[in-house]
Design a protein around this motif. Structure first.
Motif, short mmCIF file in Angstrom:
data_model
loop_
_atom_site.label_atom_id
_atom_site.label_comp_id
_atom_site.label_asym_id
_atom_site.label_seq_id
_atom_site.Cartn_x
_atom_site.Cartn_y
_atom_site.Cartn_z
N SER A 167 0.75 -1.06 -0.02
CA SER A 167 0.03 0.11 0.06
C SER A 167 0.85 1.23 0.00
N MET A 174 3.55 1.68 -1.52
CA MET A 174 4.17 1.66 -2.91
C MET A 174 3.12 1.92 -3.78
N GLY A 175 1.91 2.01 -3.66
CA GLY A 175 0.65 2.15 -4.57
C GLY A 175 0.76 3.51 -5.32
N HIS A 176 0.37 3.34 -6.77
CA HIS A 176 0.74 4.55 -7.53
C HIS A 176 -0.70 5.37 -7.62
N SER A 177 -1.59 4.84 -7.08
CA SER A 177 -3.11 5.37 -7.22
C SER A 177 -3.93 5.23 -5.87
N GLU A 188 -3.85 1.80 -3.66
CA GLU A 188 -3.36 1.88 -2.31
C GLU A 188 -4.51 1.14 -1.24
N ASP A 218 3.62 12.49 3.39
CA ASP A 218 2.59 11.48 3.16
C ASP A 218 2.61 10.32 3.97
N SER A 259 3.40 7.14 3.53
CA SER A 259 4.11 6.02 3.06
C SER A 259 5.05 5.23 4.31
#
Length: 436
Positions: free
Chosen positions: A325, A327-330, A334, A396, A398
């Motif tokens: 999650s 490293m999710g791109h959207s 995530e 963020d 992350s």
């Protein structure tokens, strides 16, 4: 064709006990985590920083920890019906008081008092279940009750965000109405519990004589198994390294679970930019899936009487979900990985609590379960506070998600390696005969 005696008894016990405990647990967890939804507006109203919110959300667990063991020993002395009623009513009252905080100090003070009021509820319910459910059926019962953790968020997420739209009704903000409205069921249920909750199996008039005798014989068998391991007295339980290690394991799990629970609405809000109501709806999805996995994994663990891999593998899945999650791109990707994380973490919870209850009995069960929960309770403080601190120093979520993933991964390793008892080897093959 008549059902076997044991099947008939446990069906009656389940229908009598589990639904009420499920509802109590649901309301308890809702009152515990509604702060995560109220925070969407409350933090803005008082200009709370992420660190302040994280500290206030987590200080609940310090009050909980300090009074946990005394509360659970009092439950054994006064009985589950009386003591659980006391816990439920007082937490409902204090939960409602959260509507009237006015600065950082009052926020922290009321959250601390809420922890004091709720102290002993979790291990109290678990201890109560050990009095009614044999070892080979305990994980399923615990899973059915504890799935309320997840369902509370499923119900509470849209409910809380909907109630928050009641701005300026009666001169109160929407976030204040969240605390008031969701506190009322706790007080009402507390009174109901006093009159309805069953006491001990020996006094269960709703069981026939042969059913009661079967249950008493079965529970005596379990108690003798645990006692044979030398874990009947509370002092002995305190000296058992496995009890402390299980507490550490659950602490690591809790950092991930409470981190998600108390921060998920804000995570979704940041990554999606959606309205508060839509954030509430999306926040419910991971917990709904987690509730399903909790019940199914507990049921399968009971069927096979295997605990270790039913605990460690779901935790590994939870860790992977949290890391992915981050490293999710959207936003949707995530959220999808958060769903995976909650499926894994949720599946582990019911199985975990069946482990200490399989070798603790008597005062050791009351105090030992409380000790495990005391140690693990620090996760409720450390998780939200650490995430608030990380969030205050990074742009963020992350890094916070990586932190939670590492904690759950360490728990998975402990679950795979700790020397807790093998339930399958302990089990007595022959079921006690019914008395005709």
């Amino acid at each position: 064709m008549d059902q076997p005696l044991g099947t008939r008894v446990m069906r009656k016990v389940t229908l009598r006990i589990v639904p009420l405990l499920f509802v109590l647990w649901l309301v308890n967890f809702l009152d515990r985590v509604n702060i995560s939804f109220a925070a969407l507006d409350m933090t803005k109203a008082f200009h709370f920083t992420p660190e302040v919110y994280g500290f206030g959300a987590g200080i609940f667990f310090i009050g909980y920890i300090l009074f946990e063991i005394p509360s659970n020993l009092a439950l054994q002395r006064f009985g589950a019906r009386v003591w659980l009623t006391r816990i439920i009513v007082t937490w409902g009252i204090v939960s409602g008081l959260q509507a009237f905080i006015f600065n950082e100090t009052s926020f922290v003070a009321v959250r601390f008092l809420l922890g004091v009021a709720e102290a002993g509820f979790l291990p109290g319910v678990l201890y109560y279940l050990t009095r009614w459910f044999p070892t080979e059926q305990r994980a399923r019962a615990i899973g059915q009750v504890m799935s309320a953790n997840m369902i509370a968020v499923v119900i509470g997420a849209p409910l809380s965000t909907l109630v928050m739209s009641m701005n300026n009704v009666g001169g109160l903000a929407g976030w204040q109405w969240v605390f008031i409205i969701e506190a009322v069921p706790a007080v009402m249920l507390g009174v109901f519990t006093y009159f309805f909750l069953a006491g001990e199996p020996a006094n269960a008039r709703w069981l026939h004589n042969d059913e009661r005798e079967w249950l008493l014989a079965t529970m005596k068998r379990d108690s003798e198994q645990a006692a044979s391991m030398g874990t009947e007295k509370f002092g002995v339980a305190l000296r058992q390294p496995i009890v402390w290690l299980l507490g550490l394991l659950y602490l690591l799990v809790g950092i991930g679970f409470f981190g998600i629970t108390l921060w998920l609405p804000q995570i979704i809000k940041q990554i999606s930019g959606m309205s508060t109501l839509r954030v509430g709806m999306l926040s419910a999805l991971p917990f709904l899936l987690g509730a399903v996995s909790m019940v199914l994994n507990g049921r399968h663990s009971d069927r096979t009487l295997e605990r270790r891999w039913h605990l460690s593998l779901p935790l590994a899945i939870g860790s992977v979900g949290l890391a992915a999650s981050a490293m999710g791109h959207s936003a949707m990707m995530e959220l999808a990985w958060v769903c995976v994380a909650l499926v894994g973490i949720g599946a582990s919870l019911s199985v975990f609590w069946s482990i200490p209850s399989s070798f603790l009995t008597g005062r050791a069960a009351a105090g030992g379960l409380a000790l495990v929960n005391v140690i693990s309770g620090f996760s409720g403080f450390l998780g939200p506070y650490a995430i608030g601190w990380i969030r205050g120093h990074s742009p963020d979520f992350s890094n916070a998600l990586f932190f939670m993933a590492a904690s759950v991964a360490t728990a998975a390793v402990l679950a795979a390696t700790l020397p807790f008892p093998d339930v399958r080897r302990q089990r007595i093959k022959t079921e006690p005969r019914s008395v005709s």
